[in-house]
Design an enzyme around this catalytic site. Structure first.
Site, mmCIF file in Angstrom:
data_model
loop_
_atom_site.group_PDB
_atom_site.id
_atom_site.type_symbol
_atom_site.label_atom_id
_atom_site.label_comp_id
_atom_site.label_asym_id
_atom_site.label_seq_id
_atom_site.Cartn_x
_atom_site.Cartn_y
_atom_site.Cartn_z
ATOM 1 N N TYR A 1 9.666 -9.419 -14.089
ATOM 2 C CA TYR A 1 8.432 -8.698 -13.772
ATOM 3 C C TYR A 1 7.318 -9.107 -14.731
ATOM 4 O O TYR A 1 6.204 -9.456 -14.323
ATOM 5 C CB TYR A 1 8.703 -7.199 -13.858
ATOM 6 C CG TYR A 1 7.514 -6.306 -13.616
ATOM 7 C CD1 TYR A 1 6.776 -6.376 -12.443
ATOM 8 C CD2 TYR A 1 7.144 -5.349 -14.570
ATOM 9 C CE1 TYR A 1 5.695 -5.538 -12.215
ATOM 10 C CE2 TYR A 1 6.073 -4.504 -14.347
ATOM 11 C CZ TYR A 1 5.351 -4.608 -13.177
ATOM 12 O OH TYR A 1 4.287 -3.777 -12.958
ATOM 13 N N LYS B 1 3.890 -11.402 -14.077
ATOM 14 C CA LYS B 1 2.558 -10.861 -14.321
ATOM 15 C C LYS B 1 1.739 -11.765 -15.248
ATOM 16 O O LYS B 1 0.539 -11.947 -15.043
ATOM 17 C CB LYS B 1 2.645 -9.442 -14.885
ATOM 18 C CG LYS B 1 3.076 -8.398 -13.861
ATOM 19 C CD LYS B 1 2.106 -8.358 -12.681
ATOM 20 C CE LYS B 1 2.443 -7.289 -11.678
ATOM 21 N NZ LYS B 1 1.495 -7.268 -10.539
ATOM 22 N N LEU C 1 0.404 3.389 -5.946
ATOM 23 C CA LEU C 1 -1.033 3.345 -6.136
ATOM 24 C C LEU C 1 -1.846 3.153 -4.860
ATOM 25 O O LEU C 1 -3.003 3.562 -4.790
ATOM 26 C CB LEU C 1 -1.384 2.219 -7.118
ATOM 27 C CG LEU C 1 -0.776 2.346 -8.513
ATOM 28 C CD1 LEU C 1 -1.067 1.093 -9.322
ATOM 29 C CD2 LEU C 1 -1.296 3.572 -9.225
ATOM 30 N N ASP D 1 1.747 -2.741 4.337
ATOM 31 C CA ASP D 1 3.061 -2.783 3.682
ATOM 32 C C ASP D 1 4.061 -3.288 4.709
ATOM 33 O O ASP D 1 3.694 -3.551 5.864
ATOM 34 C CB ASP D 1 3.457 -1.397 3.152
ATOM 35 C CG ASP D 1 4.328 -1.487 1.898
ATOM 36 O OD1 ASP D 1 5.329 -2.231 1.923
ATOM 37 O OD2 ASP D 1 3.994 -0.823 0.896
ATOM 38 N N ILE D 2 5.324 -3.395 4.297
ATOM 39 C CA ILE D 2 6.382 -3.814 5.230
ATOM 40 C C ILE D 2 7.250 -2.630 5.640
ATOM 41 O O ILE D 2 8.224 -2.797 6.359
ATOM 42 C CB ILE D 2 7.269 -4.920 4.627
ATOM 43 C CG1 ILE D 2 7.948 -4.440 3.329
ATOM 44 C CG2 ILE D 2 6.457 -6.183 4.374
ATOM 45 C CD1 ILE D 2 8.999 -5.389 2.800
ATOM 46 N N GLY E 1 0.768 -1.231 0.000
ATOM 47 C CA GLY E 1 0.000 0.000 0.000
ATOM 48 C C GLY E 1 0.802 1.286 0.000
ATOM 49 O O GLY E 1 0.224 2.347 -0.225
ATOM 50 N N LEU E 2 2.106 1.221 0.245
ATOM 51 C CA LEU E 2 2.920 2.436 0.254
ATOM 52 C C LEU E 2 3.613 2.681 -1.071
ATOM 53 O O LEU E 2 4.460 3.571 -1.177
ATOM 54 C CB LEU E 2 3.955 2.370 1.388
ATOM 55 C CG LEU E 2 3.374 2.322 2.795
ATOM 56 C CD1 LEU E 2 4.494 2.344 3.839
ATOM 57 C CD2 LEU E 2 2.390 3.470 3.046
ATOM 58 N N GLY E 3 3.279 1.900 -2.089
ATOM 59 C CA GLY E 3 3.791 2.145 -3.427
ATOM 60 C C GLY E 3 3.047 3.287 -4.091
ATOM 61 O O GLY E 3 2.342 4.069 -3.445
ATOM 62 N N ASP F 1 3.510 -8.779 5.428
ATOM 63 C CA ASP F 1 4.505 -9.336 4.510
ATOM 64 C C ASP F 1 3.801 -10.391 3.664
ATOM 65 O O ASP F 1 3.314 -11.395 4.184
ATOM 66 C CB ASP F 1 5.647 -9.962 5.316
ATOM 67 C CG ASP F 1 6.760 -10.517 4.441
ATOM 68 O OD1 ASP F 1 6.589 -10.590 3.211
ATOM 69 O OD2 ASP F 1 7.800 -10.902 5.005
#
Length: 375
Positions: free
Chosen positions: A195, A199, A67, A88-89, A63-65, A106
Site C-alpha cells: 500500500y 502510494k 470517503l 465503484d464495482i 466511491g463506495l469506500g 473498474d
C-alpha cells in the site's frame, strides 16, 4: 514509459495507436487551458459561486469506500447533483443510488474508463480506488494491480483528456527510516507495505507528469480518517473507527495495537474540507503537488480515556496484531503540514475532544434510527 497519453503541453511521448489523432491538438493547447477555472474556498462555510459553464464535471472512483459518497455529497451541493458521478464495482445501497448519478467502473478497464470520461464530459477525476494497508498485505498481487495498474490507467486518461486529477496518499507512504515526529512533506520515505509503496509511486508519477507534461495532479497525504457513517475498510488505523462503534454497542473493545501507539488522525469532515479546498486552490499558490495535512495525533489509550468521559463503563483490552503493529510502528507519530497551511490556508476544525463527542453522538443517532441497542 506511460502509454495512452495525450500530451498536455509541448513535448514528445509514446502513445496508444488510438490516441495518435490527438497529437496535433495536444501540442497546441496546454492542459491548464482545458480545465475549469477553480474558485478557492478558505473557509468551510464559505459557498463557492460558480456558473453552469465553469462547473467541473467530476468522476469519483472507488466511491463506495470510506470517503467517496461524502465527498460526492459536498461537491453536488456546490456544483449540482448531475455534475458529480460516483463509481465503484460494487452494488450501491439505496440511499447512494438515490442521491445522484452512480455508474459501474473498474479502474483496471481502460476502455470503459475512457468511455465514461468522454461520454460524461469529465473535467475532474478523484481517484479513491485502492486496497488499504492490512488488506493489501494479505493480497499483494491484487493490491499491485488495483493500486498501481489502476493508477496508471487514470493517469493516462487524465493526460489524454487534460483532467484535473486528485489521488490521495497516506501516512503509509512513510517508512521506518522516515522522520517520525514530525514527518515533513519532503523526506526519506521507504515504506514497507505494498500500500505504501504504491502510494509513493503515485506521488512520484503524478509529480513527474506534472513537470513533464503539465498534468494538473494534486495529492494529499491523509492521516487516519475517522467517520461514523462507514465501516472500517482494512486499514491499520481502523481501530480508531471501530472503538467508537464498540463503545456504543457493547461497551467493550479489543484493540489490535498497543495502548501507546501514537498515530496522526483526522475527522472525516476535515478530510473532505481539505480535499475540496485543495482542489479549488489556484495552481499559482501551490509550491508542491503532494502535501501532508494534519489535525490531531493520539494513542488508543488516549482516545479510550476520552470516550470514558462519555461512557464511564467502557472497557478496552489490548491484543496487538503482529502485522498491523509492525505497520503502525513504521509510520509517523505526527505530520508537519506547515506547507499546506502556508500555501492554501489549510486548518483543521476538530481536535480529540470534538472528534469523540461528534462520533459518539452520530453513532448513537444512527443506531437509534436503525432500531439497534445503544450502550
Amino acid at each position: 514509459m506511460l502509454l495512452g497519453m495525450r500530451v498536455c503541453g509541448p513535448s514528445t511521448a509514446v502513445f496508444r495507436p488510438s490516441t495518435l489523432r490527438c497529437l496535433s491538438r495536444a501540442h497546441r493547447l496546454p492542459c491548464r487551458e482545458l480545465t475549469c477555472s477553480p474558485r478557492q474556498t478558505s473557509r468551510w462555510n464559505r459557498q463557492v459561486s460558480v456558473t453552469p459553464r465553469d462547473s467541473p464535471r467530476v468522476l469519483i472512483t472507488g466511491g463506495l469506500g470510506q470517503l467517496g459518497s461524502g465527498l460526492a455529497q459536498i461537491l453536488r451541493e456546490q456544483y449540482g447533483k448531475e455534475n458529480v458521478i460516483l463509481s465503484d464495482i460494487k452494488k450501491p445501497p439505496a440511499h447512494v443510488l438515490s442521491s445522484g448519478p452512480f455508474v459501474y467502473a473498474d479502474v483496471l478497464d481502460f476502455k470503459q474508463l475512457r468511455e465514461l470520461i468522454v461520454n460524461h464530459r469529465i473535467t475532474w477525476l478523484v481517484h479513491y480506488s485502492a486496497l488499504l494497508s492490512a488488506v493489501g498485505e494479505a493480497n499483494v498481487a491484487l493490491a499491485r494491480k488495483i493500486n498501481i495498474s489502476g493508477l496508471h490507467n487514470v493517469l493516462d486518461l487524465a493526460l489524454e483528456n487534460c483532467l484535473r486529477i486528485f489521488v490521495p496518499s497516506t501516512i503509509g507512504a512513510f517508512g521506518p527510516s522516515s522522520p517520525r515526529d514530525p514527518a515533513p512533506d519532503l523526506c526519506v520515505q521507504r515504506p514497507r507495505t505494498i500500500y505504501g509503496v504504491s502510494k509513493v509511486h503515485g506521488e512520484l508519477m503524478g509529480e513527474y507528469l506534472h513537470h513533464k507534461y503539465g498534468l494538473d495532479f494534486r495529492c494529499l497525504r491523509y492521516p487516519g480518517v475517522i467517520s461514523a457513517h462507514t465501516h472500517p475498510g482494512g486499514g491499520t488505523t481502523d481501530y480508531a473507527v471501530q472503538i467508537f462503534h464498540d463503545a456504543v454497542s457493547t461497551g467493550n473493545h479489543e484493540c489490535y495495537l498497543r495502548s501507546d501507539t501514537r498515530l496522526p488522525m483526522m475527522h472525516i469532515s476535515d478530510c473532505h474540507r481539505a480535499t475540496v479546498e485543495f482542489m479549488h486552490a489556484p495552481e499559482s499558490q501551490l509550491s508542491l503537488r503532494t502535501y501532508n495535512i494534519a489535525a490531531m495525533s493520539f494513542t488508543p489509550e488516549e482516545v479510550a480515556l476520552e470516550i470514558q468521559k462519555h461512557v464511564p463503563e467502557f472497557k478496552v483490552t489490548y491484543k496487538p496484531d503482529t502485522v498491523r503493529q509492525t505497520i503502525a510502528d513504521s509510520w509517523p507519530v505526527r505530520f508537519d503540514d506547515s506547507n499546506a497551511r502556508r500555501d492554501w490556508g489549510w486548518a483543521p476544525v476538530y481536535g480529540l475532544e470534538g472528534l469523540v463527542s461528534d462520533m459518539l453522538r452520530s453513532i448513537r443517532e444512527k443506531r437509534t434510527v436503525e432500531g439497534l441497542p445503544v450502550s
